[in-house]
Design a protein around this motif. Structure first.
Motif, short mmCIF file in Angstrom:
data_model
loop_
_atom_site.label_atom_id
_atom_site.label_comp_id
_atom_site.label_asym_id
_atom_site.label_seq_id
_atom_site.Cartn_x
_atom_site.Cartn_y
_atom_site.Cartn_z
N GLN A 73 7.02 75.71 -93.52
CA GLN A 73 5.70 75.24 -93.08
C GLN A 73 4.72 75.19 -94.26
N VAL A 79 0.74 75.01 -93.24
CA VAL A 79 -0.07 76.23 -93.37
C VAL A 79 -0.22 76.53 -94.85
N HIS A 119 5.23 86.78 -88.26
CA HIS A 119 4.65 85.81 -87.32
C HIS A 119 3.14 85.93 -87.28
N GLN A 120 2.64 87.17 -87.36
CA GLN A 120 1.20 87.36 -87.34
C GLN A 120 0.56 86.76 -88.59
N LYS A 123 0.47 83.00 -88.14
CA LYS A 123 -0.59 82.61 -87.20
C LYS A 123 -1.97 82.73 -87.84
N ALA A 124 -2.16 83.83 -88.60
CA ALA A 124 -3.45 84.03 -89.26
C ALA A 124 -3.73 82.92 -90.27
N GLY A 128 2.12 78.03 -86.47
CA GLY A 128 2.74 78.52 -85.25
C GLY A 128 3.70 79.64 -85.56
N GLU A 129 4.59 79.94 -84.62
CA GLU A 129 5.59 80.97 -84.84
C GLU A 129 6.47 80.60 -86.02
#
Length: 674
Positions: A73, A79, A119-120, A123-124, A128-129
């Motif tokens: 990603q 991201v 994963h956190q 997301k931050a 996504g996951e």
């Protein structure tokens, strides 16, 4: 013919991949916008996942897949790279190592915790996951639009030794099938006759027709960790518009035998055209992986050869046979060359050691809340691999101690007029037969009053004991000594520096400490380059023979009986307008024999400190194969080892550091008494 265990080979290669991933993550943490670093980390994770699945490390492959997807990603611009994401993948990288070393261990709970952190972090960062399916990539700034179907025609052939090196071509074909409708045709034209067939060699090539809506980059990802050595050509046809054929070969196209194989669709002329190879298809074996145990065994054999050569030399010198002397000289020359070659094989750049501390500094900075910068110098300095392995733990203790005790917090540094970022410098330089490693921090320095108070309260010294500055600083290496106010995860138990001193002394090295209040501290370790074979100076004291490491010898002087008598009671010689203390080895070893008429003084040094050793005779240089002392003699500090002479007798190797320290202590005592 015996072949290496594939699992062992995989673990070795996985270790190298994990080191590359860690280095890439640490670099990325300092430059989050570097796309090349993002791609490098992604390739490492992708390779590790694919190789793990290929060799049956399913838990590793599944766990690594999440990290790979997260970086995919980032790679596609969905991201941004963040410090939290880098830290999460670094922590996950440690778990990957555990999954490589103990794939059947109970790692499930820890893996789930780390994936939750990952994963956190994703997301931050706005994603996504981390394990969510990835759609067709969209470059930053572009609008996503429906992808059209395309037909890709792939012709590829893996290296002949691909399977022996652990690459499973069926796994690559399975990955291609997951991308869309796939038709695979094997080219068997290059398979040799049965009597010439080598079972571990790969002689089959493939033609693959793939219809998919996935982008070309997904096809490249399938071959990402075998791309450099394989032959691959790809043609592309858009099925939703007018036929357009584009050839983008990565390397030299496959041999004509594949083109001659039956095909379901015609092959374009462009596909058949020869393409210049941009990579070396057959690189040759630049490196050979050899287990460390074999090198150690070979070094032992070379050591025994040196001893045998020494015995042959003694026999030849006492013989009148000219032919025997000629053979002895040839054997001496060849054994010397073999020894030098063997020493080079064992030498590794110290960057392999320094590289480990980038991660340590990163973790210590997060744990202490301090801003810490690591600077390394002299990474190309080469040291014996045995020294490297045994230096790792002492250096870890010293670096942790510098970060915890030495460096201040950012607020304290600003108040003291310093940069908020503390600096730890690791440097290495070679001097003669030694390598000097220094650990320098620009922190608060060592509080001498606290050191003395702690030493007195612990009973290490008595109150009002007169100590030189170096002796006072050396107290930090006493067992159980610590000036920490409380025990933390980093320090306070008083065992780390004691371990450092014992480890360095076991390497026949010395430690020197320099500290300036408010400006920082410097700890220097002087370590022999090798622990196996050294050049020595063979001397006689009484009826015994001893070896002095030649790297520590500065010069040799003659000491007459008159000079010996004049120096009684003061033990100093004048050497170019400076006084050098000397030790009479005859008195130290209690030989009980009379001195020779013309004794010799061998001046030895460690760093800036010098001392003379009075011996009866200098026999000459000697290739010294170091043998460890027995456990019964571990407390004899004057000797660091032993060697076997050509006549079969044993000669003890003098501990230069201990003798120099004894001579300097003797000098200080006499100056104080005078």
């Amino acid at each position: 013919m015996s072949f290496p265990d594939p699992i062992t080979v995989f673990r070795l290669e996985a270790g190298e991949l994990l080191e590359q991933i860690e280095a890439g993550l640490l670099d990325l943490g300092r430059n989050l916008d570097d796309r090349d670093l993002v791609d490098a980390v992604f390739r490492g994770l992708h390779t590790l996942k694919g190789s793990g699945a290929m060799f049956g490390f399913d838990a590793l492959a599944a766990f690594t897949h999440h990290c790979e997807t997260a970086f995919d990603q980032v790679r596609k611009g969905e991201v941004p790279a963040t410090q939290e994401l880098v830290a999460a993948v670094l922590e996950a990288r440690d778990q990957m190592r555990l999954l490589v070393e103990t794939p059947n261990g109970e790692h499930g709970a820890e893996s789930e915790r780390l994936l939750a952190v990952l994963h956190q972090a994703v997301k931050a960062a706005g994603g996504g996951e981390a394990a969510a399916p990835v759609d067709t990539p969209v470059k930053a700034g572009e609008q996503k639009k429906p992808a059209g179907r395309k037909r890709y025609t792939l012709l590829f052939r893996l290296p002949v030794n691909a399977m022996a090196n652990g690459t499973n071509p069926l796994g690559l074909l399975d990955e291609l099938r997951e991308l869309g409708d796939c038709k695979v045709i094997a080219d068997r034209a290059s398979i040799p006759p049965l009597e010439k067939l080598v079972p571990t060699n790969l002689h089959v090539g493939w033609r693959v027709e793939l219809v998919t809506e996935r982008p070309r980059s997904d096809i490249d990802d399938v071959f990402i960790f075998v791309m450099d050595d394989m032959e691959l050509s790809v043609s592309e046809e858009d099925l939703d518009t007018a036929p357009v054929v584009e050839v983008k070969p990565q390397v030299q196209p496959v041999a004509p035998a594949i083109a001659a194989a039956p095909a379901a669709a015609p092959v374009s002329k462009a596909e058949k055209a020869p393409v210049q190879d941009v990579r070396a298809n057959a690189r040759g074996q630049e490196n050979v992986r050899v287990p460390a145990e074999r090198l150690d065994e070979l070094m032992d054999r070379v050591g025994e050869l040196v001893i045998a050569q020494s015995r042959l030399y003694q026999l030849a010198t006492s013989s009148v046979d000219i032919g025997l002397r000629a053979v002895s000289e040839d054997i001496e020359r060849l054994s010397g060359e073999l020894r030098d070659t063997m020493m080079v094989l064992r030498m590794v750049p110290i960057t392999q050691l320094f590289g480990r501390f980038r991660r340590l500094i990163h973790d210590l900075a997060r744990e202490t809340g301090k801003q810490i910068e690591l600077v390394t110098e002299g990474e190309s300095t080469e040291v014996d691999k045995g020294v490297i392995e045994r230096l790792a733990d002492p250096l870890v203790h010293l670096v942790r101690n510098s970060c915890d005790h030495g460096l201040e917090t950012a607020e304290e540094r600003i108040a003291a007029g310093k940069s908020p970022v503390g600096r730890i410098t690791l440097a290495a330089r070679q001097s003669g037969g030694e390598v000097t490693i220094t650990i320098v921090d620009d922190g608060r320095g060592i509080d001498r009053s606290r050191v003395r108070a702690k030493a007195e309260s612990s009973g290490i010294i008595t109150p009002n004991t007169q100590l030189s500055d170096q002796e006072l600083l050396q107290l930090i290496f006493q067992p159980g000594f610590s000036t920490a106010a409380q025990v933390t995860n980093l320090s306070g138990r008083g065992v780390g520096m004691d371990v450092v001193k014992k480890s360095v002394e076991a390497l026949r090295g010395t430690i020197n400490v320099v500290s300036n209040p408010g400006a920082g501290s410097e700890v220097s370790l002087a370590i022999p380059l090798t622990l196996a074979i050294i050049d020595g100076l063979l001397v006689r004291v009484g009826s015994g023979r001893y070896v002095i490491p030649l790297a520590a010898v500065e010069e040799c002087l003659e000491l007459s009986i008159e000079e010996d008598l004049r120096s009684r009671g003061r033990s100093f010689i004048s050497l170019r307008d400076s006084l050098v203390p000397f030790i009479r080895l005859r008195d130290l070893f209690l030989t009980g024999t009379k001195p020779d008429p013309f004794q010799k003084v061998v001046v030895i040094s460690t760093g800036s400190e010098r001392v003379g050793l009075v011996v009866d005779q200098i026999i000459g240089d000697h290739q010294t194969v170091i043998k460890s002392m027995s456990k019964l003699h571990q407390d004899v500090a004057t000797f660091s080892g032993a060697t076997i002479l050509g006549d079969g007798n044993v000669a003890l190797i003098l501990d230069v550091a201990h003798l120099v320290a004894a001579g300097q202590h003797q000098e200080a005592h006499m100056r104080a008494a005078g």
